[in-house]
Design a protein around this motif. Structure first.
Motif, PDB file in Angstrom:
ATOM      1  N   UNK A 133     -12.833  -4.585   1.842  1.00  0.00           N
ATOM      2  CA  UNK A 133     -12.333  -5.607   2.765  1.00  0.00           C
ATOM      3  C   UNK A 133     -13.458  -6.377   3.419  1.00  0.00           C
ATOM      4  N   UNK A 134     -13.375  -7.700   3.422  1.00  0.00           N
ATOM      5  CA  UNK A 134     -14.240  -8.550   4.232  1.00  0.00           C
ATOM      6  C   UNK A 134     -13.325  -9.296   5.180  1.00  0.00           C
ATOM      7  N   UNK A 135     -13.498  -9.072   6.471  1.00  0.00           N
ATOM      8  CA  UNK A 135     -12.516  -9.505   7.447  1.00  0.00           C
ATOM      9  C   UNK A 135     -13.112 -10.469   8.462  1.00  0.00           C
ATOM     10  N   UNK A 136     -12.484 -11.628   8.668  1.00  0.00           N
ATOM     11  CA  UNK A 136     -12.937 -12.563   9.711  1.00  0.00           C
ATOM     12  C   UNK A 136     -12.541 -12.079  11.103  1.00  0.00           C
ATOM     13  N   UNK A 137     -13.034 -12.800  12.104  1.00  0.00           N
ATOM     14  CA  UNK A 137     -12.707 -12.479  13.489  1.00  0.00           C
ATOM     15  C   UNK A 137     -11.198 -12.506  13.711  1.00  0.00           C
ATOM     16  N   UNK A 138     -10.715 -11.560  14.489  1.00  0.00           N
ATOM     17  CA  UNK A 138      -9.291 -11.502  14.816  1.00  0.00           C
ATOM     18  C   UNK A 138      -8.479 -10.608  13.892  1.00  0.00           C
ATOM     19  N   UNK A 139      -9.017 -10.283  12.736  1.00  0.00           N
ATOM     20  CA  UNK A 139      -8.323  -9.353  11.838  1.00  0.00           C
ATOM     21  C   UNK A 139      -8.402  -7.939  12.440  1.00  0.00           C
ATOM     22  N   UNK A 140      -7.435  -7.100  12.082  1.00  0.00           N
ATOM     23  CA  UNK A 140      -7.404  -5.761  12.668  1.00  0.00           C
ATOM     24  C   UNK A 140      -7.445  -4.682  11.602  1.00  0.00           C
ATOM     25  N   UNK A 141      -8.028  -3.558  12.004  1.00  0.00           N
ATOM     26  CA  UNK A 141      -8.040  -2.339  11.195  1.00  0.00           C
ATOM     27  C   UNK A 141      -7.291  -1.317  12.026  1.00  0.00           C
ATOM     28  N   UNK A 142      -6.157  -0.849  11.555  1.00  0.00           N
ATOM     29  CA  UNK A 142      -5.343   0.017  12.397  1.00  0.00           C
ATOM     30  C   UNK A 142      -4.653   1.085  11.564  1.00  0.00           C
ATOM     31  N   UNK A 143      -4.106   2.062  12.265  1.00  0.00           N
ATOM     32  CA  UNK A 143      -3.312   3.082  11.598  1.00  0.00           C
ATOM     33  C   UNK A 143      -1.832   2.779  11.824  1.00  0.00           C
ATOM     34  N   UNK A 144      -1.018   3.256  10.901  1.00  0.00           N
ATOM     35  CA  UNK A 144       0.417   3.313  11.133  1.00  0.00           C
ATOM     36  C   UNK A 144       0.857   4.664  10.572  1.00  0.00           C
ATOM     37  N   UNK A 145       1.526   5.431  11.390  1.00  0.00           N
ATOM     38  CA  UNK A 145       1.776   6.835  11.076  1.00  0.00           C
ATOM     39  C   UNK A 145       3.275   7.092  11.090  1.00  0.00           C
ATOM     40  N   UNK A 146       3.821   7.391   9.911  1.00  0.00           N
ATOM     41  CA  UNK A 146       5.248   7.712   9.843  1.00  0.00           C
ATOM     42  C   UNK A 146       5.500   9.024  10.580  1.00  0.00           C
ATOM     43  N   UNK A 147       6.569   9.043  11.386  1.00  0.00           N
ATOM     44  CA  UNK A 147       6.963  10.236  12.157  1.00  0.00           C
ATOM     45  C   UNK A 147       5.942  10.616  13.227  1.00  0.00           C
ATOM     46  N   UNK A 148       5.156   9.656  13.708  1.00  0.00           N
ATOM     47  CA  UNK A 148       4.226   9.944  14.803  1.00  0.00           C
ATOM     48  C   UNK A 148       5.004  10.464  16.001  1.00  0.00           C
ATOM     49  N   UNK A 149       4.514  11.529  16.611  1.00  0.00           N
ATOM     50  CA  UNK A 149       5.149  12.114  17.793  1.00  0.00           C
ATOM     51  C   UNK A 149       4.399  11.688  19.050  1.00  0.00           C
ATOM     52  N   UNK A 150       5.080  11.762  20.189  1.00  0.00           N
ATOM     53  CA  UNK A 150       4.501  11.263  21.441  1.00  0.00           C
ATOM     54  C   UNK A 150       3.247  12.030  21.846  1.00  0.00           C
ATOM     55  N   UNK A 151       3.124  13.286  21.403  1.00  0.00           N
ATOM     56  CA  UNK A 151       1.950  14.073  21.778  1.00  0.00           C
ATOM     57  C   UNK A 151       0.931  14.176  20.644  1.00  0.00           C
TER      58      UNK A 151
END
Lengths: 283, 121
Positions: free
Chosen positions: A248-266
């Motif tokens: 990946x080559x990413x310009x300003x403003x692009x994001x690198x993030x997680x998304x987690x199925x079944x993430x729990x509050x703790x």
């Protein structure tokens, strides 16, 4: 045999008629100024330009000017009048400020006018500088910020609160190549299977998602190592999971993030560790 | 360098790490969960899911509603979304104008709820 001429204010057309070439290509009138600009990421950096100027009296004189740079990749510029004559040579560096290569970009131009509406008449040199690696005129290049190799950086991001995903944003004025991302998730005792994914967005639209090769059950700590090379593997016994991701080559403003199925509050993601190659990408 | 805590999202970070390069925090999106509460399907923050809510889950190829206590490990919640926070803090700069020398005047994109010193670990 050419007539002897004093170096005084000679009409440029007259100089052309007489076949007299100036000492350099950059003849400065009284309305022309030298503009020094810089983009930078490290605190406390000053950009310095020094050189020699030949006035109409035929005497070369040294000059030194500097400008304090921001540390947020936003341009800082200063203009200086040198008088009427020719720029013989100049060099630009960060003086006593120690910065890694790729952290500071400098540009020197000749501009007509002092205010923001000045007209750029020429660019003498541009490129990344350090205290030991200057750019220079003549002989130097006018380089783009995003050509060649960038500055290698290790970034520890925000440690999100429990129940929150990781999200890192490419800063204003930067361009990143993500070399690796090391992301650690500790799950709580809730008996559900979590599935972690690395998600790349432009700030709004999802561009790509890379899924972990297996689920993470309750009460475990897994470290997901997203890498540009290698193959997906599961090293469950030591909780390390290498995962191959796109280059990946990413310009300003692009994001690198997680998304987690079944993430729990703790459930708790730790602060991400990103290994990136960064270029300044100023406006 | 001292660690601070974002009052919008609770994330903790160092604004000026040891390498001298400023870090610009931006809040992550909020995870919302689709639940049925009092007979109505609504989206609630993950932290607000109650034991009496019915979760929408994929089970054996179909979408069913189950209490959190009846969630089995192979279930997968359906309807999760990541929504930008209304009080998002984004310290990345934007240009708000130019001074008389032509240099940009900048400010953070959004202040959110601000920051506070992070509690000691």
């Amino acid at each position: 045999m050419f007539p002897s001429l004093e170096l005084k204010s000679i009409d440029p057309l007259e100089r052309v008629r007489l076949g007299i070439s100036g000492p350099s290509a950059f003849y400065m009138t009284g309305e022309d100024v030298l503009q020094l600009s810089g983009w930078n990421i490290t605190t406390g950096v000053r950009l310095r330009v020094s050189g020699r100027f030949l006035g109409l009296d035929g005497v070369p004189r040294p000059f030194v000017h500097d400008v304090a740079l921001t540390a947020n990749r936003v341009i800082a510029s200063v203009v200086r009048q040198l008088g009427e004559g020719w720029i013989l040579n100049l060099t630009v560096d960060t003086g006593a400020s120690s910065v890694p290569y790729g952290a500071c970009f400098a540009r020197v131009q000749v501009v007509r006018g002092l205010e923001a509406s000045g007209i750029v008449l020429g660019t003498l040199c541009a490129g990344y500088v350090t205290s030991a690696q200057p750019i220079a005129f003549p002989g130097g290049r006018v380089r783009s910020m995003v050509e060649g190799r960038g500055n290698i950086r290790l970034i520890t991001g925000t440690n999100p609160a429990a129940g929150a995903e990781i999200s890192e944003t490419v800063p204003t004025g930067a361009r990143w190549r993500v070399l690796s991302a090391r992301l650690t998730l500790t799950t709580d005792a809730t008996v559900v299977n979590r599935m972690a994914m690395l998600r790349i967005t432009d700030g709004a639209t999802v561009i790509a998602e890379t899924q972990a090769p297996q689920v993470q059950v309750a009460s475990l700590t897994y470290t997901y190592n997203f890498l540009r090379l290698g193959a997906d593997r599961v090293l469950v016994q030591i909780g390390q999971i290498p995962i191959r991701m796109h280059d990946f080559i990413l310009p300003a403003g692009y994001t690198i993030q997680t998304t987690t199925a079944n993430l729990q509050a703790a459930d708790d993601w730790a602060a991400p560790v990103l290994h990136v190659e960064e270029w300044l990408d100023g406006q | 360098m001292s660690t601070i805590r974002c009052k919008s999202c609770g994330g903790e970070y160092e604004p000026l790490p040891v390498d001298g390069v400023a870090y610009f925090h931006a809040c992550p999106p909020n995870t919302t969960v689709r639940v049925e509460r009092a007979g109505n399907p609504i989206d609630v923050p993950l932290s607000d899911v109650r034991a009496t809510d019915l979760l929408f889950v994929e089970r054996a190829g179909a979408i069913v509603r189950v209490l959190p206590a009846a969630f089995v490990e192979t279930d997968r919640r359906s309807g999760d979304q990541q929504i930008q926070r209304a009080d998002k803090r984004d310290e990345n700069v934007k240009v708000t104008g130019y001074d008389k020398t032509g240099n940009p005047i900048v400010a953070p994109k959004s202040e959110g709820k601000g920051t506070e010193p992070a509690p000691p670990k």
